[in-house]
Design an enzyme around this catalytic site. Structure first.
Site, PDB file in Angstrom:
ATOM      1  N   ARG A  75      -9.198 -15.331 -15.595  1.00  0.00           N
ATOM      2  CA  ARG A  75      -8.978 -16.304 -16.659  1.00  0.00           C
ATOM      3  C   ARG A  75      -7.583 -16.090 -17.229  1.00  0.00           C
ATOM      4  NH1 ARG A  75     -10.757 -15.785 -22.666  1.00  0.00           N
ATOM      5  NH2 ARG A  75      -9.891 -17.741 -23.393  1.00  0.00           N
ATOM      6  N   HIS A 119      -4.342 -21.404 -25.792  1.00  0.00           N
ATOM      7  CA  HIS A 119      -4.605 -20.061 -26.310  1.00  0.00           C
ATOM      8  C   HIS A 119      -3.488 -19.754 -27.318  1.00  0.00           C
ATOM      9  CE1 HIS A 119      -6.716 -16.033 -25.324  1.00  0.00           C
ATOM     10  NE2 HIS A 119      -5.936 -15.796 -26.364  1.00  0.00           N
ATOM     11  N   GLU A 165     -10.906 -19.546 -29.050  1.00  0.00           N
ATOM     12  CA  GLU A 165     -11.127 -19.059 -30.418  1.00  0.00           C
ATOM     13  C   GLU A 165     -10.495 -19.956 -31.477  1.00  0.00           C
ATOM     14  OE1 GLU A 165      -9.911 -14.948 -30.598  1.00  0.00           O
ATOM     15  OE2 GLU A 165     -11.369 -14.328 -29.091  1.00  0.00           O
ATOM     16  N   ASN A 295     -16.656 -14.972 -26.695  1.00  0.00           N
ATOM     17  CA  ASN A 295     -15.792 -13.796 -26.821  1.00  0.00           C
ATOM     18  C   ASN A 295     -16.444 -12.854 -27.820  1.00  0.00           C
ATOM     19  OD1 ASN A 295     -14.110 -15.347 -25.263  1.00  0.00           O
ATOM     20  ND2 ASN A 295     -12.435 -15.450 -26.731  1.00  0.00           N
ATOM     21  N   TYR A 297     -16.520  -8.851 -29.535  1.00  0.00           N
ATOM     22  CA  TYR A 297     -15.882  -7.539 -29.692  1.00  0.00           C
ATOM     23  C   TYR A 297     -16.651  -6.587 -30.608  1.00  0.00           C
ATOM     24  CZ  TYR A 297     -11.862  -9.319 -27.223  1.00  0.00           C
ATOM     25  OH  TYR A 297     -11.050  -9.830 -26.253  1.00  0.00           O
ATOM     26  N   GLU A 361     -14.605 -13.084 -22.941  1.00  0.00           N
ATOM     27  CA  GLU A 361     -13.839 -11.889 -23.325  1.00  0.00           C
ATOM     28  C   GLU A 361     -14.788 -10.811 -23.816  1.00  0.00           C
ATOM     29  OE1 GLU A 361     -10.641 -12.380 -26.179  1.00  0.00           O
ATOM     30  OE2 GLU A 361      -9.956 -14.212 -25.186  1.00  0.00           O
TER      31      GLU A 361
HETATM   32  O1  IFM Z   1      -5.875 -10.408 -27.619  1.00  0.00           O
HETATM   33  C1  IFM Z   1      -6.889 -11.173 -28.181  1.00  0.00           C
HETATM   34  C2  IFM Z   1      -7.044 -12.499 -27.476  1.00  0.00           C
HETATM   35  O2  IFM Z   1      -5.860 -13.219 -27.441  1.00  0.00           O
HETATM   36  C3  IFM Z   1      -8.084 -13.349 -28.167  1.00  0.00           C
HETATM   37  N1  IFM Z   1      -9.314 -12.611 -28.340  1.00  0.00           N
HETATM   38  C4  IFM Z   1      -9.237 -11.295 -28.891  1.00  0.00           C
HETATM   39  C5  IFM Z   1      -8.220 -10.455 -28.127  1.00  0.00           C
HETATM   40  C6  IFM Z   1      -8.147  -9.032 -28.720  1.00  0.00           C
HETATM   41  O3  IFM Z   1      -7.763  -9.087 -30.057  1.00  0.00           O
END
Ligand code: IFM
Length: 465
Positions: A75, A119, A165, A295, A297, A361
């Site tokens: 990606r 992006h 995002e 995405n 985290y 992500e």
């Molecule tokens: O680096 C970023 C990415 O551009 C968008 N999602 C989170 C990642 C980590 O912060």
């Protein structure tokens, strides 16, 4: 439980501004990020992305690495101002050709391209002349750009991602001002968000019109928000309500419109701040998708605080903080919380009708050290990243076992790259980039991921390289 099916897509992700460099090569126009990083004090250590990973020149090497790693898919994002220097009107053929060569290179290595069309590197002219995504017209300009790219690459690209995002772009760029375009204005936030969602919907239609039979999705972040204080604390109920408000504002604000055609009630009924919805918008935004990109985290914690405007909550922050790195807290200061990924996938089943999902992500930044010497002797032993990836993939497997229609997972990121306001200080890559020489070193996590892709079974792949 530990085995992934053969058609599960294992990939890695990146984005144009974070890796390409070459901000004015071959007719590219400036983006809002090009000027933002040049402003003093906006990026840690004054870093800029003028070179970044030099991917614009070194893409053949990066494609080679992706292919050798055995990635099913890669990606990347397409820079709008590389393709349309002022965001509308004339097309820069050289910019399109760059991505065309990249697509061909990936296909030649057996790696399926998953381009993202936006992006965050908005053409500067659209910001300066029109106010960027605060302006509704920018949504149709994005659809025109999407059609142009789909026309050029749609004979080879089968999987598209419209926007990445939209919440983060709207919030950090328009409410907090910590990201480009650096606006700090609560009245800018909801228009910037809504018009990105509209841009997404119009682009879905435009891409399908140009490239029949392709698959289209959007990449949305979901950060579960939990109450900071639980029962028996007196404030538990107030924190629970605060967490619900913040969940609406960060997560359901984009999943709701895209998957259900409606903003959460708390957002739609805002007395002072409301998204600028016009007739027909919600139909466009909720155009059925082939998959939703997720995405993930970490999580946030919310504490009720009526004095904070807009959200009436203090949020403990997934934003970088100066906290020591430990096994449970990454170099970004983000808590390692894999259960959250299973939770989010569960809510996608129960609240959003169990759509096909791709984790577009997941990953973590750690302080990596290079051991050894010489071109082939240098190694990066990043066991924490391996363990993080294992934890995330086990959380995905738990969700699959519970019925989630999860079809793929993309590690953020293929290579270390420019981490926005954090500059080059935070490394997320499976591949280490020595910024002084631009040498690439596949980290132990990259070697591990490669073995996992071949075996498709978490239990049979040892951590040791
Ligand atoms: O680096 C970023 C990415 O551009 C968008 N999602 C989170 C990642 C980590 O912060």
């Amino acid at each position: 439980m530990a085995r992934f099916p053969d058609d599960f897509v294992f990939g890695a992700s990146s984005s144009a501004f974070q890796i390409e460099g070459a901000p004015d090569a071959d007719g590219k126009g400036p983006s809002i990020w090009d000027v933002f990083v040049a402003r003093p004090g906006r990026v840690r250590n004054g870093a800029d992305a003028v070179v970044a990973c030099d991917h614009y020149a070194r893409w053949p090497e990066d494609v080679e690495i992706a292919g050798d790693m055995g990635l099913d898919a890669y990606r990347f994002s397409i820079s709008w101002p590389r393709v349309m220097p002022t965001g509308r009107g004339s097309v820069n053929r050289a910019g399109l050709d760059f991505y065309s060569r990249l697509v061909d290179g990936l296909l030649a290595k057996g790696v399926r391209p998953f381009p993202t069309l936006f992006h965050w590197d908005l053409p500067l002219a659209l910001q300066r002349e029109l106010g960027g995504f605060r302006n509704r017209d920018v949504a149709s300009m994005f659809a025109d750009y999407a059609a142009t790219v789909a026309r050029a690459l749609g004979d080879r690209v089968t999987d598209w991602i419209t926007v990445n995002e939209p919440f983060e772009f709207a919030c950090f760029g328009h409410l907090y001002g910590t990201h480009a375009p650096g606006v700090r204005n609560p009245f800018a936030y909801l228009p910037a968000l809504h018009h990105q969602l509209l841009a997404h919907g119009l682009a879905v239609r435009a891409i399908r019109a140009e490239s029949a039979g392709c698959r289209v999705g959007a990449a949305l972040s979901w950060t579960p928000v939990h109450p900071a204080r639980a029962a028996p604390a007196k404030a538990a109920a107030a924190d629970l309500a605060a967490a619900a408000r913040v969940n609406d504002l960060m997560n359901h604000i984009s999943f709701g419109p895209i998957l259900l055609g409606a903003y959460p009630e708390s957002v739609a009924s805002g007395r002072i701040l409301r998204p600028p919805v016009e007739p027909g918008d919600m139909d466009a935004i909720s155009e059925p998708l082939d998959f939703i990109g997720l995405n993930y985290y970490s999580r946030e914690k919310a504490r009720n605080n009526p004095l904070v405007p807009f959200i009436r909550a203090d949020v403990s922050g997934k934003e970088p903080r100066e906290l020591p790195e430990t096994d449970m807290r990454t170099a970004m200061g983000w808590e390692v919380y894999h259960e959250g990924l299973t939770e989010v996938l569960a809510e996608l089943r129960t609240r959003y009708g169990n759509p096909p999902v791709i984790v577009t992500e997941f990953g973590s930044a750690w302080t990596d050290a290079v051991d050894g010497e010489g071109e082939t002797g240098r190694r990066v032993h990043d066991l924490r990243r391996v363990r993080y990836l294992q934890g995330s993939l086990r959380a995905m497997q738990a969700a699959r076992a519970a019925g989630s229609d999860l079809r793929g997972a993309f590690v953020w990121s293929l290579t270390d790259n420019f981490e926005w306001a954090e500059g080059n200080a935070k490394r997320f890559g499976l591949v280490y980039v020595d910024y002084a020489t631009q040498a690439r070193i596949v980290k132990d996590s990259g070697r591990w991921y490669s073995r996992l892709i071949a075996a498709r079974d978490l239990d049979s792949v040892s951590e040791e390289a």
